[in-house]
Motif scaffolding. Sequence first.
Motif, PDB file in Angstrom:
ATOM      1  N   UNK A 201     -10.741  -0.950  -1.660  1.00  0.00           N
ATOM      2  CA  UNK A 201     -11.815  -1.833  -2.119  1.00  0.00           C
ATOM      3  C   UNK A 201     -13.001  -1.874  -1.168  1.00  0.00           C
ATOM      4  N   UNK A 202     -12.958  -1.104  -0.100  1.00  0.00           N
ATOM      5  CA  UNK A 202     -14.125  -0.945   0.773  1.00  0.00           C
ATOM      6  C   UNK A 202     -14.949   0.286   0.395  1.00  0.00           C
ATOM      7  N   UNK A 203     -14.474   1.044  -0.605  1.00  0.00           N
ATOM      8  CA  UNK A 203     -15.134   2.314  -0.925  1.00  0.00           C
ATOM      9  C   UNK A 203     -15.212   2.553  -2.433  1.00  0.00           C
ATOM     10  N   UNK A 204     -15.453   1.466  -3.202  1.00  0.00           N
ATOM     11  CA  UNK A 204     -15.728   1.534  -4.636  1.00  0.00           C
ATOM     12  C   UNK A 204     -14.496   1.830  -5.472  1.00  0.00           C
ATOM     13  N   UNK A 205     -13.313   1.593  -4.923  1.00  0.00           N
ATOM     14  CA  UNK A 205     -12.053   1.646  -5.659  1.00  0.00           C
ATOM     15  C   UNK A 205     -11.562   0.210  -5.856  1.00  0.00           C
ATOM     16  N   UNK A 206     -10.488   0.009  -6.606  1.00  0.00           N
ATOM     17  CA  UNK A 206     -10.004  -1.368  -6.832  1.00  0.00           C
ATOM     18  C   UNK A 206      -9.387  -1.986  -5.583  1.00  0.00           C
ATOM     19  N   UNK A 207      -9.236  -3.294  -5.618  1.00  0.00           N
ATOM     20  CA  UNK A 207      -8.455  -3.995  -4.601  1.00  0.00           C
ATOM     21  C   UNK A 207      -6.969  -3.724  -4.848  1.00  0.00           C
ATOM     22  N   UNK A 208      -6.186  -3.864  -3.795  1.00  0.00           N
ATOM     23  CA  UNK A 208      -4.748  -3.720  -3.960  1.00  0.00           C
ATOM     24  C   UNK A 208      -4.225  -2.307  -3.827  1.00  0.00           C
ATOM     25  N   UNK A 209      -5.056  -1.389  -3.328  1.00  0.00           N
ATOM     26  CA  UNK A 209      -4.583  -0.021  -3.101  1.00  0.00           C
ATOM     27  C   UNK A 209      -5.219   0.511  -1.823  1.00  0.00           C
ATOM     28  N   UNK A 210      -4.458   1.303  -1.102  1.00  0.00           N
ATOM     29  CA  UNK A 210      -4.942   1.932   0.124  1.00  0.00           C
ATOM     30  C   UNK A 210      -4.083   3.143   0.419  1.00  0.00           C
ATOM     31  N   UNK A 211      -4.293   3.718   1.582  1.00  0.00           N
ATOM     32  CA  UNK A 211      -3.511   4.876   1.977  1.00  0.00           C
ATOM     33  C   UNK A 211      -3.343   4.889   3.486  1.00  0.00           C
ATOM     34  N   UNK A 212      -2.269   5.500   3.916  1.00  0.00           N
ATOM     35  CA  UNK A 212      -2.010   5.672   5.338  1.00  0.00           C
ATOM     36  C   UNK A 212      -1.800   7.151   5.617  1.00  0.00           C
ATOM     37  N   UNK A 213      -2.622   7.686   6.506  1.00  0.00           N
ATOM     38  CA  UNK A 213      -2.423   9.052   6.987  1.00  0.00           C
ATOM     39  C   UNK A 213      -1.405   9.016   8.113  1.00  0.00           C
ATOM     40  N   UNK A 214      -0.354   9.825   7.984  1.00  0.00           N
ATOM     41  CA  UNK A 214       0.673   9.977   9.021  1.00  0.00           C
ATOM     42  C   UNK A 214       0.756  11.461   9.359  1.00  0.00           C
ATOM     43  N   UNK A 215       0.395  11.802  10.575  1.00  0.00           N
ATOM     44  CA  UNK A 215       0.378  13.217  10.960  1.00  0.00           C
ATOM     45  C   UNK A 215       1.755  13.844  10.733  1.00  0.00           C
ATOM     46  N   UNK A 216       1.753  15.035  10.191  1.00  0.00           N
ATOM     47  CA  UNK A 216       2.989  15.734   9.869  1.00  0.00           C
ATOM     48  C   UNK A 216       3.870  15.882  11.107  1.00  0.00           C
ATOM     49  N   UNK A 217       5.146  15.605  10.924  1.00  0.00           N
ATOM     50  CA  UNK A 217       6.117  15.728  12.007  1.00  0.00           C
ATOM     51  C   UNK A 217       6.459  14.420  12.689  1.00  0.00           C
ATOM     52  N   UNK A 218       5.666  13.365  12.420  1.00  0.00           N
ATOM     53  CA  UNK A 218       5.934  12.066  13.040  1.00  0.00           C
ATOM     54  C   UNK A 218       6.884  11.261  12.162  1.00  0.00           C
ATOM     55  N   UNK A 219       7.953  10.793  12.741  1.00  0.00           N
ATOM     56  CA  UNK A 219       8.916   9.952  12.026  1.00  0.00           C
ATOM     57  C   UNK A 219       8.600   8.493  12.317  1.00  0.00           C
ATOM     58  N   UNK A 220       8.529   7.706  11.254  1.00  0.00           N
ATOM     59  CA  UNK A 220       8.207   6.297  11.393  1.00  0.00           C
ATOM     60  C   UNK A 220       9.049   5.490  10.415  1.00  0.00           C
ATOM     61  N   UNK A 221       9.588   4.385  10.882  1.00  0.00           N
ATOM     62  CA  UNK A 221      10.411   3.529  10.035  1.00  0.00           C
ATOM     63  C   UNK A 221       9.557   2.931   8.916  1.00  0.00           C
TER      64      UNK A 221
END
Length: 371
Positions: A201-221
């Motif tokens: 919702x900061x870039x002309x898309x709806x509220x309630x959605x986003x994304x997280x970039x996680x560099x390949x190979x990194x394990x995260x809970x």
Amino acid sequence: MEQIYLDYNASTPIASEVKDAMRPFLEEYYGNPSALHFAGTHNKQAIENARMQVSRLINATPNEITFTSGGSEANNHVLKGIFESYANKGTHIITTRIEHPAILNPCHYLEKHGAKVTYLEVDQYGRVDLHAVEEAITNETILISIMHANNEVGTIQPIHEIGQIARKHGVLFHTDASQSVGKVPLDVNSLQVDFLTIAGHKMYAPKGVGALYIREGIKIEPLIHGAGHESGRRAGTENVLLIVGLGKACELAEYYQAEVVQVRNLRDYFWNQLQSLPNVKVSLNGHPDSRLPNTLNVNFEGRVGQEILDRLPQIAASTGSACHAGSVNLSPVLKAMGVEELIGMGAVRFSLGKYTTKEEIDQVIELLNTI
């Protein structure tokens, strides 16, 4: 007089192209994307197309993109996930005093569970000192989290240089880019980040959605446990409608640079006009150059920012971040920057967008002049 929206840093309108892309998923495509029959496969394909659109904007690979409910969830995922996954290495996290509450409050939460958090100071422009970042790193440091651009004053941090420091010491690095994605070019490899947060919702898309970039190979809970959605990184049936909207917004942002120049020129025109107002002294908050092209945080010295906005109900702007709207206390960001309280009390954040016009800016100047 018509209403004038100058609060794009709080939330943007949904672009017409984004609405058009989403419409079929309101009317026709209702299947669960995990289903193997015809009603699911089309939605699954739509999600993967959106994943590609998001990844292209930041020069990532599609499998490095995890869809979330927004920036706050992405930030919580990184902080809490790394704290849990890397507990055997250490418990130390480095951030700054001017982060969004979606970073600061999870850090405060983790401190209750044994985390040691260093909150770095900033200079009068809101920028961190690179030597302070490096000096804060210890053998127990597991994560550095510093926003790409501040939501209140627009100051852009030296993320590339911080990324180099983090790599040098073998520390994971996250940046909250909620305010900067779509406004300035971003390349996760050039920035040398391991995690990057996007808010729709900061870039002309709806509220309630986003994304997280996680560099390949990194394990995260995972933050949310359940079935194996999003390659096991984020459980829950995907919100196809909103994900498609975010993907389209990211595709549009690839071609937004001409509009960015227009917005920057309009912001600079606005600033010049404000300085010419009679009987009022104005000063700028944030870095004069290394700043988001749409953001103008101004002190009306000797006034109270909220009182100015109260007298101009037809103008949508903010006295700080939206989370602090309505408060006449000095913004924590301005306080960390060393802005004097009597000056900072007059702060108003005007944030422009691609639908802002020169006519609107002229009307705002006229209204401010009137009061």
